[in-house]
Design an enzyme around this catalytic site. Structure first.
Site, mmCIF file in Angstrom:
data_model
loop_
_atom_site.group_PDB
_atom_site.id
_atom_site.type_symbol
_atom_site.label_atom_id
_atom_site.label_comp_id
_atom_site.label_asym_id
_atom_site.label_seq_id
_atom_site.Cartn_x
_atom_site.Cartn_y
_atom_site.Cartn_z
ATOM 1 N N GLU A 14 0.833 -1.204 0.000
ATOM 2 C CA GLU A 14 0.000 0.000 0.000
ATOM 3 C C GLU A 14 0.871 1.258 0.000
ATOM 4 O OE1 GLU A 14 -2.587 1.722 -0.110
ATOM 5 O OE2 GLU A 14 -4.383 0.500 0.155
ATOM 6 N N ASN A 142 -9.600 5.393 2.583
ATOM 7 C CA ASN A 142 -8.522 5.096 1.649
ATOM 8 C C ASN A 142 -8.010 6.367 0.982
ATOM 9 O OD1 ASN A 142 -7.248 2.512 1.291
ATOM 10 N ND2 ASN A 142 -9.280 1.645 0.983
ATOM 11 N N ASP A 192 -9.593 2.196 -4.277
ATOM 12 C CA ASP A 192 -8.675 2.069 -3.146
ATOM 13 C C ASP A 192 -7.846 3.345 -3.040
ATOM 14 O OD1 ASP A 192 -6.878 1.135 -1.182
ATOM 15 O OD2 ASP A 192 -6.990 -0.910 -1.912
#
Length: 281
Positions: A14, A142, A192
């Site tokens: 991420e 997110n 996301d």
């Protein structure tokens, strides 16, 4: 053409962020409790183990990193020493994605491990550690980003399938007038992480959608980058001239992950990114 920048088996890669001071890309493996860096010029990599799940890591103006952890926000100084900036543990909750605003403040998202609706939030963390909750009633906080002129802010609460846009109040810097910029259709995955480019377009990684999409400031879909992996998580521009788009990926929850799931991918010459400010603390 999509290339492999770092072949890795991250459980939940991420938060890619380009650090211009070091010429490195910083990214995390949330569930692996690792902060990775990658220097594309030399190929040199580093890995920092954190004591908790780490949702995001961003460069600091003073050197080192600010990290969004399970129990709050911490900092690693330029020598690697750790300290808490704001510690506020909530059972069943962890830090998730984060972004640095044009004024140097850190905007941190949280979520429950069970992804329960309303279990997360989005908060502003000032350089002195002062925290102010801005959005409540969030499930999975997110991607967050700002337009090139700083007058718009974008945010994603993934289960809503929306990329939301706000106006930024010029006096308070608070986001106001929330409305959808784009809605991801059923079957195309969940939005996301995101990145905003120099043209003000918003690039969105689609979890379970196997692609990154670019939306214009008016919300029109004008580009799709298909990826070999099912779960891209976030994207950021980096490299010389900020023209290369880096994409983090995940393998968690997949019975048969693609061999590149969990790796850091890159699309050279994908566009033109915006310089990202360091955290002011």
């Amino acid at each position: 053409m999509i290339e492999v920048a770092v072949r890795e088996h991250a459980e939940l890669g991420e938060g890619p962020t380009w650090d211009p001071a070091s010429g490195r890309l910083v990214w995390v493996d949330i569930l692996g409790s690792r902060v990775h860096t990658y220097d594309p010029a030399s190929g040199l990599r580093t890995v920092l183990a954190t004591e908790q799940h780490v949702g995001a890591a961003k460069p600091r103006a003073k050197g080192g990193l600010v990290v969004n952890l399970r129990d709050g926000v911490g900092v690693y100084d330029a020598h690697g020493a750790f300290g808490w900036l704001h510690r506020a543990p909530v059972p069943g909750r962890r830090g998730n994605d984060a972004a640095v605003a044009p004024d140097g403040a850190l905007w941190v998202g949280t979520m429950r491990y069970d992804e329960a609706s309303g279990g997360g939030s989005l908060s502003r963390v000032a350089p002195d550690g002062t925290v102010r909750a801005v959005l409540g009633d969030v499930a999975v906080s997110n991607g967050t980003g700002w337009s090139p002129d700083g007058r718009r802010m974008y945010h994603i609460d993934s289960p809503t399938r929306r990329v939301d846009v706000f106006d930024v109040d010029p006096e308070t810097q608070d986001p106001v007038n929330r409305r959808p910029l784009a809605v991801i259709e059923d079957g195309a995955g969940f939005p996301d992480g995101l990145a905003v480019d120099a043209d003000g377009c918003v690039w969105v990684a689609l979890w379970d959608g196997g692609a990154v999409r670019r939306y214009t400031p008016s919300g029109a879909l004008d580009r799709i980058l298909p990826l070999p992996v099912r779960r891209p998580t976030a994207c950021a521009f980096g490299g010389t001239g900020l023209t290369d788009l880096y994409v983090t990926t995940a393998r968690t929850g997949l019975d048969r992950p693609h061999p590149l799931s969990g790796s850091l991918l890159v699309v050279p010459g994908a566009g033109r990114g915006l310089p990202q400010p360091p955290f002011g603390g």
